[in-house]
Design a protein around this motif. Structure first.
Motif, short mmCIF file in Angstrom:
data_model
loop_
_atom_site.label_atom_id
_atom_site.label_comp_id
_atom_site.label_asym_id
_atom_site.label_seq_id
_atom_site.Cartn_x
_atom_site.Cartn_y
_atom_site.Cartn_z
N ILE A 219 0.85 -1.10 0.07
CA ILE A 219 -0.13 0.17 -0.13
C ILE A 219 1.02 1.43 0.01
CG2 ILE A 219 -1.84 1.41 1.18
CD1 ILE A 219 -3.18 -1.26 2.14
N SER A 220 1.90 1.26 0.91
CA SER A 220 2.88 2.29 0.69
C SER A 220 3.55 2.67 -0.56
CB SER A 220 4.12 2.06 1.88
OG SER A 220 3.54 1.89 2.96
N LEU A 221 3.66 1.69 -1.34
CA LEU A 221 4.21 1.74 -2.74
C LEU A 221 3.46 2.08 -3.63
CD1 LEU A 221 6.27 -1.59 -3.83
CD2 LEU A 221 6.58 1.07 -4.42
N LEU A 222 2.02 1.73 -3.31
CA LEU A 222 1.06 2.08 -4.26
C LEU A 222 0.63 3.65 -4.09
CD1 LEU A 222 -1.45 1.51 -6.18
CD2 LEU A 222 -3.00 1.30 -4.20
N ASP A 223 0.92 4.30 -2.94
CA ASP A 223 0.46 5.48 -2.60
C ASP A 223 1.48 6.33 -3.35
OD1 ASP A 223 -0.40 7.70 -1.26
OD2 ASP A 223 0.03 7.19 0.74
N GLN A 224 2.77 5.74 -3.29
CA GLN A 224 3.96 6.65 -3.84
C GLN A 224 3.55 6.84 -5.37
OE1 GLN A 224 7.59 4.75 -3.23
NE2 GLN A 224 8.71 5.93 -4.59
N LEU A 225 3.18 5.65 -6.06
CA LEU A 225 3.06 5.50 -7.47
C LEU A 225 1.95 6.39 -7.87
CD1 LEU A 225 3.88 1.84 -7.73
CD2 LEU A 225 4.91 3.54 -9.04
N LEU A 226 0.95 6.45 -7.02
CA LEU A 226 -0.52 7.04 -7.38
C LEU A 226 -0.18 8.50 -7.33
CD1 LEU A 226 -3.45 5.31 -5.68
CD2 LEU A 226 -2.91 5.18 -8.06
N SER A 227 0.86 9.19 -6.53
CA SER A 227 1.21 10.47 -6.49
C SER A 227 1.71 10.96 -7.81
CB SER A 227 2.33 10.52 -5.41
OG SER A 227 3.59 10.07 -5.65
N TYR A 228 1.96 10.15 -8.82
CA TYR A 228 2.57 10.69 -9.84
C TYR A 228 1.46 11.33 -10.93
CZ TYR A 228 7.40 8.90 -9.25
OH TYR A 228 8.65 8.51 -8.83
N GLY A 229 0.25 10.83 -10.38
CA GLY A 229 -0.91 11.50 -11.00
C GLY A 229 -1.18 10.95 -12.62
N ASP A 230 -0.65 9.92 -12.96
CA ASP A 230 -1.06 9.12 -14.30
C ASP A 230 -2.64 8.83 -14.13
OD1 ASP A 230 1.61 9.22 -14.62
OD2 ASP A 230 1.94 6.94 -13.83
N GLU A 231 -3.04 9.10 -15.30
CA GLU A 231 -4.68 8.71 -15.52
C GLU A 231 -4.95 7.35 -15.22
OE1 GLU A 231 -8.08 9.15 -18.81
OE2 GLU A 231 -6.25 10.30 -19.00
N VAL A 232 -4.09 6.35 -15.84
CA VAL A 232 -3.96 5.08 -15.36
C VAL A 232 -2.71 4.55 -15.04
CG1 VAL A 232 -4.48 2.71 -16.27
CG2 VAL A 232 -5.88 4.49 -17.09
N LEU A 233 -2.60 4.03 -13.73
CA LEU A 233 -1.09 3.57 -13.19
C LEU A 233 -0.94 2.50 -14.26
CD1 LEU A 233 1.23 3.73 -11.55
CD2 LEU A 233 -0.19 2.34 -9.88
N GLY A 234 0.33 2.39 -14.99
CA GLY A 234 0.61 1.57 -15.83
C GLY A 234 2.03 0.59 -15.39
N LEU A 235 2.19 -0.48 -15.98
CA LEU A 235 3.26 -1.06 -15.71
C LEU A 235 4.67 -0.55 -15.93
CD1 LEU A 235 4.24 -3.99 -14.67
CD2 LEU A 235 4.33 -4.96 -16.90
N ALA A 236 4.53 0.21 -16.82
CA ALA A 236 5.97 1.10 -17.39
C ALA A 236 6.20 1.87 -15.94
CB ALA A 236 5.91 2.00 -18.63
#
Ligand code: ZN
Length: 556
Positions: A219-236
């Motif tokens: 969940i901590s990682l997800l939080d960090q990744l969501l903060s990039y604000g991508d419309e859809v969080l992708g594998l890249a």
């Protein structure tokens, strides 16, 4: 700290919300329903698996004001709300890893006799309990031996073996398991949805894999990744942030091992290094991938592997091309490379990975040609057969006096000839030169047999022998590198090698393993070198790394 907010927000508040620990929550709920409360619990398991979350839920459940025991914790009553908000005085949380741990245990001893303020039970949660000092454990033990009726202890630890047995035996123990990838993915998916975001399933799988069973990390990682604000969080994005290498690329690297294509493999490794992948991460991925191939090869049940379909197809194909022997060597080498990376001097930081790769590739290479080379050697040179020596109890073992250097008189030698007991030495009519000739003639046949008897690693080490020599009744193998020599001498390997030579030459021999230049060897002869003989491991390894511009000062 980044990534903490979402984790706190999504911390489980009920037994049902705890993911992946049903064996624990079910037992606890049944006990609460039946009024069987223990005075001390021990929660064990890796970090982020829900130990302290469940400790709080349990603290709520045993103090909840809801009249229906099955509905506890209700998360609405005064007690539940106070615990959620961290202001319930009868829930005392102690971090044993902090400096205040000892003081807090002392404090605990003083105050434990007091009645709870407003709850039914005082609940002490001691996190990382294995960090307590001996003094603090003794204080805790006294309390556990005669627990006041209004007190419940919940001890949590990632290292139960470091908790004294006297303490463990007074607790009801629950082992929290690593949360399976699929369950983490499901939970992450729910979190993303509730947060109003979107994420590609393969991105969530990559996060879950990286978290190795820890929901908190995921969940901590997800939080960090969501903060990039991508419309859809992708594998890249996940691969970029985590420094992950695309699995297809790892597949291509394993293809070069299967094809024994050292040049292509080294080029790929160096391309990845140039792209800035994290080296430890790269090795971890290679090891995980090779394990997958080995698994498919041995168990032949690819469904058990948690892999996407396109990768699985590649893995299945590679499992047909690679033998378990080659896979085990490759795994061993890359696992060694993992620790070698930590000690690696700056300059060519990827050198351990390159060496591991080459060692993995070269046995496959030489194995394929060894059989052909061996038959060629046998065809041209009939095995030398000599009369068996009389059995002597001192004849075996390099450390026995019999194995001491015994230069024969016919050889030029600067050393004085030592006095020899009558039972030892070279019997008349069987000069050392004969043994040397026989050993040279039988070398390829010996290598081939050693591969079957002692395994490919020992065979590869023997293949790296630079020179052979004969001293007295001993065949002296001179290695360029200590790691190869040690491999041949360790365990029962030397005895096996000796037995092989004895079978091959039909006579009693001893084997001594030295490093080139370590002992004077007046008659040292280079090994047979014919066009058919494949380049040995060390030569190819050195050539490979030197082509990359590395200056090798030490190997092994
Ligand atoms: Zn309640």
């Amino acid at each position: 700290m980044a990534g903490q907010a979402l984790y706190r927000k999504w911390r489980s508040q009920t037994f049902e919300e705890v993911v992946g620990q049903e064996h624990v929550t079910l037992t606890l709920r049944n006990a609460l329903r039946d009024g069987r409360l223990s005075h001390a619990y021990l929660f064990t398991g890796v970090r982020g698996t829900g130990k302290t979350s469940l400790a709080r839920i349990l603290a709520k459940a045993i103090n909840c004001l809801d009249p229906d025991p099955q509905a506890r914790p209700c998360n609405h009553c005064a007690i539940c709300t106070a615990i959620t908000e961290g202001r319930q005085l009868d829930l005392i949380e102690i971090d044993a890893a902090s400096n205040r741990g000892i003081d807090e245990i002392r404090d605990l001893r003083e105050k434990i006799g007091f009645r709870p303020n407003e709850a039914r039970y005082k609940v002490y949660v001691i996190d990382e309990v294995h960090m307590l000092t001996r003094e603090a454990f003794n204080a805790l033990l006294k309390t556990l031996e005669e627990p006041p009726p209004h007190v419940v202890f919940i001890l949590a630890t990632t290292e139960p073996d470091r908790v004294p047995e006297t303490v463990r035996s007074r607790c009801q123990r629950f082992d929290f398991r690593r949360i399976p990838t699929a369950e983490i993915v499901e939970h992450l998916s729910a979190v993303v949805k509730s947060e109003g975001g979107r994420a590609a399933p393969e991105a969530l799988v990559a996060i879950a894999r990286r978290s190795t069973g820890s929901m908190r990390d995921a969940i901590s990682l997800l939080d960090q990744l969501l903060s990039y604000g991508d419309e859809v969080l992708g594998l890249a994005r996940v691969e970029g942030v985590l420094g992950l290498v695309n699995p297809q690329t790892i597949g291509r690297l394993v293809d070069t091992i299967a094809g024994a294509d050292a040049a292509a493999g080294l080029a790929l490794i160096n391309q990845l290094v140039a792209e800035g992948v994290e080296l430890g991460q790269l090795v971890d991925q290679i090891v995980a991938y090779l394990r997958g191939v080995l698994f498919v090869r041995v168990v032949q049940a690819p469904d058990l592997l948690d892999l996407p379909q396109d990768i699985l197809e590649i893995v299945v194909r590679q499992a047909e091309a690679l033998t378990p022997g080659v896979l085990l060597i490759a795994l061993h080498e890359f696992i060694e490379a993992r620790s070698a990376l930590r000690d690696q001097a700056p300059g060519v930081p990827q050198l351990p990975i390159e060496m591991a790769f080459l060692r993995a590739v070269l046995p496959a290479n030489s194995q394929a040609t060894a059989a052909g080379a061996a038959t060629a050697a046998v065809a041209v040179a009939a095995p030398a057969v000599g009369p068996a020596l009389p059995k002597s109890p001192q004849a075996r073992g390099a450390d026995a006096p019999a194995a001491a250097p015994q230069p024969v008189a016919s050889r030029p030698s600067s050393q004085p000839e030592p006095a020899r007991p009558a039972t030892q030495g070279t019997p008349p009519g069987e000069p050392a030169a004969d043994l040397l000739t026989a050993a040279q003639a039988g070398w390829e046949r010996f290598l081939s047999a050693a591969g079957k008897r002692c395994g490919m690693k020992v065979q590869a080490a023997l293949r790296s022998v630079k020179e052979i020599d004969v001293v007295g009744q001993a065949i002296v193998l001179q290695f360029a590198h200590a790691f190869a020599r040690d491999l041949v001498t360790e365990g029962g390997n030397r005895a096996q090698v000796e037995a092989l030579w004895e079978e091959l030459l039909q006579r009693k021999v001893q084997i001594r393993c030295t490093l080139v230049g370590e002992t004077p060897a007046p008659s040292a002869a280079p090994l047979l070198r014919s066009a058919a003989r494949p380049e040995n491991d060390d030569e190819a390894l050195l050539r490979g790394v030197q082509e990359l511009g590395a200056v090798v000062t030490r190997l092994g």
